[in-house]
Design a protein around this motif. Structure first.
Motif, PDB file in Angstrom:
ATOM      1  N   ILE A  62      -4.717 -10.785  49.494  1.00 13.59           N
ATOM      2  CA  ILE A  62      -6.098 -10.748  49.977  1.00 13.59           C
ATOM      3  C   ILE A  62      -6.131 -10.915  51.490  1.00 13.59           C
ATOM      4  N   GLY A  63      -5.343 -11.848  51.997  1.00 20.25           N
ATOM      5  CA  GLY A  63      -5.298 -12.081  53.438  1.00 20.25           C
ATOM      6  C   GLY A  63      -4.801 -10.874  54.204  1.00 20.25           C
ATOM      7  N   TRP A  64      -3.851 -10.147  53.637  1.00 19.61           N
ATOM      8  CA  TRP A  64      -3.350  -8.942  54.295  1.00 19.61           C
ATOM      9  C   TRP A  64      -4.446  -7.893  54.416  1.00 19.61           C
ATOM     10  N   GLU A  65      -5.259  -7.747  53.378  1.00 18.36           N
ATOM     11  CA  GLU A  65      -6.362  -6.790  53.432  1.00 18.36           C
ATOM     12  C   GLU A  65      -7.359  -7.171  54.517  1.00 18.36           C
ATOM     13  N   ALA A 107     -15.878 -14.936  54.327  1.00 20.79           N
ATOM     14  CA  ALA A 107     -16.174 -16.271  53.811  1.00 20.79           C
ATOM     15  C   ALA A 107     -16.132 -16.279  52.288  1.00 20.79           C
ATOM     16  N   ALA A 108     -16.696 -15.238  51.681  1.00 22.64           N
ATOM     17  CA  ALA A 108     -16.657 -15.138  50.216  1.00 22.64           C
ATOM     18  C   ALA A 108     -15.223 -14.963  49.728  1.00 22.64           C
ATOM     19  N   GLY A 109     -14.418 -14.221  50.519  1.00 17.16           N
ATOM     20  CA  GLY A 109     -13.015 -14.048  50.147  1.00 17.16           C
ATOM     21  C   GLY A 109     -12.242 -15.362  50.178  1.00 17.16           C
ATOM     22  N   LEU A 110     -12.532 -16.200  51.171  1.00 22.99           N
ATOM     23  CA  LEU A 110     -11.890 -17.521  51.224  1.00 22.99           C
ATOM     24  C   LEU A 110     -12.293 -18.372  50.028  1.00 22.99           C
ATOM     25  N   TRP A 111     -13.571 -18.308  49.675  1.00 23.26           N
ATOM     26  CA  TRP A 111     -14.061 -19.065  48.522  1.00 23.26           C
ATOM     27  C   TRP A 111     -13.370 -18.585  47.242  1.00 23.26           C
ATOM     28  N   LEU A 156      -9.422  -7.657  45.373  1.00 20.85           N
ATOM     29  CA  LEU A 156      -8.877  -6.561  46.167  1.00 20.85           C
ATOM     30  C   LEU A 156      -9.642  -5.264  45.914  1.00 20.85           C
ATOM     31  N   ILE A 157     -10.028  -5.032  44.674  1.00 17.37           N
ATOM     32  CA  ILE A 157     -10.831  -3.844  44.356  1.00 17.37           C
ATOM     33  C   ILE A 157     -12.167  -3.907  45.091  1.00 17.37           C
ATOM     34  N   ALA A 158     -12.776  -5.101  45.077  1.00 18.54           N
ATOM     35  CA  ALA A 158     -14.067  -5.259  45.752  1.00 18.54           C
ATOM     36  C   ALA A 158     -13.942  -5.048  47.247  1.00 18.54           C
TER      37      ALA A 158
END
Length: 220
Positions: free
Chosen positions: A21-24, A100-104, A129-131
């Motif tokens: 996720i962080g790479w994206e 922020a939502a990704g971190l959550w 990742l799809i989102a």
């Protein structure tokens, strides 16, 4: 030895999933990238592991009873402070909500892996990742995005005519005098446009730059 290996395995899996996720996010030059997501997920996993196994030496079935979810539950509220730091309010737009939502979500994945729910953690990672990737492209294809033009010119009439003929939907226009000199009456024009393709924006920028009297143009 089995429990120690399981703990290390959960930390490693958590870090790998978060790194995806962080790479994206890093590939899109966002505020929180690979390292931030990695640390958030591993930290969440560690907190869950401590919550589950950290007090086994003092537990007793009749005298000491603990709720294993109490410590882990604080991650949900605590990650909000970190997420708030990625949200930026710039003029009339808000940026960083997705990060922020990704971190959550990454914190939730870490908790799931720490609890031993591998399937849930991996599935959540794939869905996030799809989102972030697929739905981002869908958003560009089907929905217009607002672009803010700040144009400084000596005569805004040709600029306004070009904007009206461009076919873009104009949401807002603001005109301010940038210069009080009677010999050089510079005007600042701020326009909010809706566009679907970046290529169309670039074409419009080139067209405006070629207008006589245009001093500068900025798009954000």
């Amino acid at each position: 030895m089995g429990l120690e290996f399981e703990i290390v395995l959960r930390l490693v899996i958590s870090g790998v999933l978060a790194a995806l996720i962080g790479w994206e996010r890093k590939s899109r030059d966002k505020e929180a990238g690979l390292r931030t997501h990695f640390v958030v997920s591993v930290g969440s996993t560690l907190i869950m592991l401590v919550s589950k196994y950290g007090f086994n030496d003092i537990l007793h079935p009749y005298t000491v009873v603990l709720d294993p979810s109490r410590i882990a539950a604080q991650v949900v509220s605590g990650i909000g402070f970190l997420g708030a730091g990625t949200i930026l309010v710039q003029r009339q737009s808000i940026k960083g909500l997705t990060t922020a939502a990704g971190l959550w979500a990454t914190a939730g994945i870490g908790l799931a892996i720490g609890a031993g729910m591998y399937t849930a953690g991996i599935a959540a990672t794939i869905l996030v990742l799809i989102a972030l990737e697929l739905l981002n492209r869908t958003d560009k294809w089907f929905f217009s995005k607002s672009k803010r033009f700040v144009i400084r010119a000596l005569n805004i009439n040709p600029v306004l005519a070009t904007l009206n003929e461009s076919g873009f939907k104009i949401r807002k226009i603001q005109i301010n005098n940038a210069s009080t000199s009677s010999e050089n009456q510079e005007v600042a024009l701020t326009v909010m446009l809706e566009a679907k393709k970046d290529a169309d924006i670039q074409t419009l920028i080139v067209t405006i730059q070629q207008i006589t009297g245009v001093l500068s143009i900025k798009v954000d």
